[in-house]
Design a protein around this motif. Structure first.
Motif, PDB file in Angstrom:
ATOM      1  N   ILE A  99       0.839  -1.204   0.000  1.00 46.76           N
ATOM      2  CA  ILE A  99       0.000   0.000   0.000  1.00 46.76           C
ATOM      3  C   ILE A  99       0.873   1.253   0.000  1.00 46.76           C
ATOM      4  CG2 ILE A  99      -1.595   1.359   1.425  1.00 46.76           C
ATOM      5  CD1 ILE A  99      -2.874  -1.314   2.252  1.00 46.76           C
ATOM      6  N   TYR A 100       1.912   1.270   0.827  1.00 53.52           N
ATOM      7  CA  TYR A 100       2.798   2.434   0.894  1.00 53.52           C
ATOM      8  C   TYR A 100       3.519   2.666  -0.440  1.00 53.52           C
ATOM      9  CZ  TYR A 100       2.509   3.845   5.798  1.00 53.52           C
ATOM     10  OH  TYR A 100       2.084   4.361   7.000  1.00 53.52           O
ATOM     11  N   TYR A 101       3.951   1.582  -1.072  1.00 51.82           N
ATOM     12  CA  TYR A 101       4.660   1.749  -2.340  1.00 51.82           C
ATOM     13  C   TYR A 101       3.712   2.142  -3.470  1.00 51.82           C
ATOM     14  CZ  TYR A 101       9.297   0.462  -0.786  1.00 51.82           C
ATOM     15  OH  TYR A 101      10.526   0.482  -0.177  1.00 51.82           O
ATOM     16  N   PHE A 102       2.510   1.620  -3.455  1.00 49.91           N
ATOM     17  CA  PHE A 102       1.504   2.057  -4.427  1.00 49.91           C
ATOM     18  C   PHE A 102       1.268   3.561  -4.286  1.00 49.91           C
ATOM     19  CE2 PHE A 102      -3.014   3.169  -4.986  1.00 49.91           C
ATOM     20  CZ  PHE A 102      -3.146   2.934  -6.347  1.00 49.91           C
ATOM     21  N   HIS A 103       1.105   4.008  -3.046  1.00 48.31           N
ATOM     22  CA  HIS A 103       0.889   5.429  -2.775  1.00 48.31           C
ATOM     23  C   HIS A 103       2.084   6.251  -3.255  1.00 48.31           C
ATOM     24  CE1 HIS A 103      -0.465   8.988  -0.531  1.00 48.31           C
ATOM     25  NE2 HIS A 103       0.781   9.121  -0.153  1.00 48.31           N
ATOM     26  N   PHE A 104       3.286   5.771  -2.980  1.00 45.15           N
ATOM     27  CA  PHE A 104       4.495   6.480  -3.398  1.00 45.15           C
ATOM     28  C   PHE A 104       4.522   6.686  -4.914  1.00 45.15           C
ATOM     29  CE2 PHE A 104       8.651   5.680  -5.351  1.00 45.15           C
ATOM     30  CZ  PHE A 104       9.315   6.848  -5.000  1.00 45.15           C
ATOM     31  N   PHE A 105       4.218   5.660  -5.672  1.00 43.49           N
ATOM     32  CA  PHE A 105       4.283   5.773  -7.131  1.00 43.49           C
ATOM     33  C   PHE A 105       3.181   6.679  -7.681  1.00 43.49           C
ATOM     34  CE2 PHE A 105       6.814   1.767  -6.872  1.00 43.49           C
ATOM     35  CZ  PHE A 105       7.932   2.243  -7.545  1.00 43.49           C
ATOM     36  N   VAL A 106       2.013   6.659  -7.064  1.00 39.60           N
ATOM     37  CA  VAL A 106       0.945   7.560  -7.509  1.00 39.60           C
ATOM     38  C   VAL A 106       1.335   9.012  -7.266  1.00 39.60           C
ATOM     39  CG1 VAL A 106      -1.432   8.306  -7.076  1.00 39.60           C
ATOM     40  CG2 VAL A 106      -0.908   5.870  -7.234  1.00 39.60           C
ATOM     41  N   ALA A 121       4.657  11.809  -0.430  1.00 42.61           N
ATOM     42  CA  ALA A 121       5.121  10.565  -1.033  1.00 42.61           C
ATOM     43  C   ALA A 121       5.427   9.476  -0.017  1.00 42.61           C
ATOM     44  CB  ALA A 121       6.361  10.831  -1.885  1.00 42.61           C
ATOM     45  N   TYR A 122       5.934   9.857   1.159  1.00 38.12           N
ATOM     46  CA  TYR A 122       6.451   8.860   2.088  1.00 38.12           C
ATOM     47  C   TYR A 122       5.600   8.651   3.345  1.00 38.12           C
ATOM     48  CZ  TYR A 122      10.623   9.809  -0.747  1.00 38.12           C
ATOM     49  OH  TYR A 122      11.490   9.995  -1.790  1.00 38.12           O
ATOM     50  N   VAL A 123       4.705   9.605   3.654  1.00 39.66           N
ATOM     51  CA  VAL A 123       4.034   9.540   4.951  1.00 39.66           C
ATOM     52  C   VAL A 123       2.503   9.554   4.843  1.00 39.66           C
ATOM     53  CG1 VAL A 123       3.838  10.583   7.246  1.00 39.66           C
ATOM     54  CG2 VAL A 123       5.996  10.745   5.991  1.00 39.66           C
ATOM     55  N   TRP A 124       1.939  10.569   4.207  1.00 38.34           N
ATOM     56  CA  TRP A 124       0.502  10.826   4.309  1.00 38.34           C
ATOM     57  C   TRP A 124      -0.307   9.939   3.361  1.00 38.34           C
ATOM     58  CZ3 TRP A 124       0.566  16.934   4.226  1.00 38.34           C
ATOM     59  CH2 TRP A 124       1.137  17.378   5.424  1.00 38.34           C
ATOM     60  N   ILE A 125      -0.568   8.714   3.802  1.00 39.44           N
ATOM     61  CA  ILE A 125      -1.366   7.781   3.003  1.00 39.44           C
ATOM     62  C   ILE A 125      -2.781   8.320   2.806  1.00 39.44           C
ATOM     63  CG2 ILE A 125      -2.349   5.449   2.922  1.00 39.44           C
ATOM     64  CD1 ILE A 125       0.623   5.514   2.456  1.00 39.44           C
ATOM     65  N   ARG A 126      -3.333   8.961   3.811  1.00 38.53           N
ATOM     66  CA  ARG A 126      -4.710   9.459   3.728  1.00 38.53           C
ATOM     67  C   ARG A 126      -4.762  10.798   3.011  1.00 38.53           C
ATOM     68  NH1 ARG A 126      -6.176  10.822   8.896  1.00 38.53           N
ATOM     69  NH2 ARG A 126      -8.398  10.759   8.416  1.00 38.53           N
TER      70      ARG A 126
END
Length: 328
Positions: free
Chosen positions: A102-109, A140-145
């Motif tokens: 999930i974190y890496y998906f978020h990073f790439f988006v 990119a690295y922290v705020w998933i929400r």
């Protein structure tokens, strides 16, 4: 707070992104974009996901979804629930690998969003670089929400504002409830007076009905938690950030009539000032929407380049300080 050791990679990342903004019309920009992604990914790989700030609440929410437990914080954010459900499709993987995905998906988006932003020719260089310096590390690295809500807001309002399918704007609060205020500001500026009153009345009714819901209780808890930690998190760095934000706003208001007469930008800036007064941490979460509104409104700032560069320079220490906020 654990200190994140500064490396040349962080400086290189900002320099490469600035070069990309300048090179956007050049064939060499593809190499620069590749270098930007490579450096950013190297930084991402160097940080253990479990050490990232706010990892534990995200992981706890993921486990609540996995085991069918109540998760009131997801009631107003279907995107995160769907993201967790998608990760659970890979049921053979351990929980940690699923949440890492999930974190890496978020990073790439998020990284894709900043690349897309770099190639926009009708948005000012200053807006792009300030948004990157002030927020890329945490987006990119922290705020998933919240990070995804900012990204989606920028893309939706830039690409759909002047065209069809405007109904998609209303999907924005699915990503983060705080984006509702941004949505209203962007929509109210286009509406006639009677519609503005009708929308405000409808919002008041919804808030009145929802006031006893579990999700509102969760939001109240979050605000209380922010308030309890405000002293520890209201460092000098936050007030430097606040000062440079105000200076940037005043400068852009002085040189650009479209900026100072824009209802959405003024409204979001007013919300930022109000929230900062009550809690600096919460207030600074609003400021990205001011810059996102500048992207959506295709703001250009071409006068007084020296002043613009001085203001951008003020965000460099903010950018470096952001890396201290990555780790718990």
């Amino acid at each position: 707070m654990t200190e994140f050791a500064k490396t040349p990679l962080e400086i290189a990342l900002a320099v490469v992104y600035a070069i990309l903004l300048v090179q956007q019309k050049s064939n060499r920009s593809l190499l620069t974009a590749a270098a930007f992604v490579a450096i950013s990914l190297t930084i991402r790989l160097s940080i253990d996901v479990s050490a990232v700030r706010d990892f534990r609440p995200y992981f706890d929410s993921f486990q609540q979804v996995k085991y069918g437990l109540p998760a009131p914080e997801l009631a107003g954010e279907p995107y995160r629930y769907l993201l967790f459900r998608a990760a659970l499709l890979f049921g053979d993987l351990p929980d940690r690998l699923q949440i890492d995905g999930i974190y890496y998906f978020h990073f790439f988006v998020v990284t894709g969003f900043f690349l897309w932003l770099a190639y926009l020719r009708d948005v000012g260089f200053e807006v792009k670089l300030i948004l990157f310096l002030a927020f890329y590390p945490v987006f990119a690295y922290v705020w998933i929400r919240a990070g995804m809500a900012y990204v989606v807001a920028g893309v939706l309002f830039y690409t759909i504002n002047a065209g069809k399918w405007r109904i998609l704007h209303f999907t924005l609060p699915m990503f983060h409830s705080s984006s509702l205020a941004f949505l209203l500001m962007m929509k109210l500026k286009q509406a006639h007076l009677q519609w503005k009153l009708a929308i405000l009345l409808a919002v008041a009714v919804v808030l009145y009905v929802a006031v006893e819901s579990d999700y509102v209780r969760y939001l109240i808890y979050k605000l209380e938690r922010y308030d309890e930690t405000s002293d520890a998190r209201s460092s000098n760095a936050l007030f430097v950030f606040h000062f440079i934000n105000i200076a940037t706003f005043l400068y852009l208001s002085a040189i650009n009539a479209r900026f100072r007469n824009n209802f959405a930008i003024l409204g979001m800036m007013g919300a930022y000032m109000l929230m900062f007064y009550f809690n600096p941490v919460v207030g600074l979460r609003v400021f990205p929407f001011v810059l996102i509104a500048c992207v959506a409104e295709r703001m250009q700032f071409t006068q007084y380049k020296l002043v613009s560069l001085l203001l951008i320079g003020g965000y460099v220490p903010v950018y470096l300080a952001r890396f201290n906020q990555i780790l718990s």
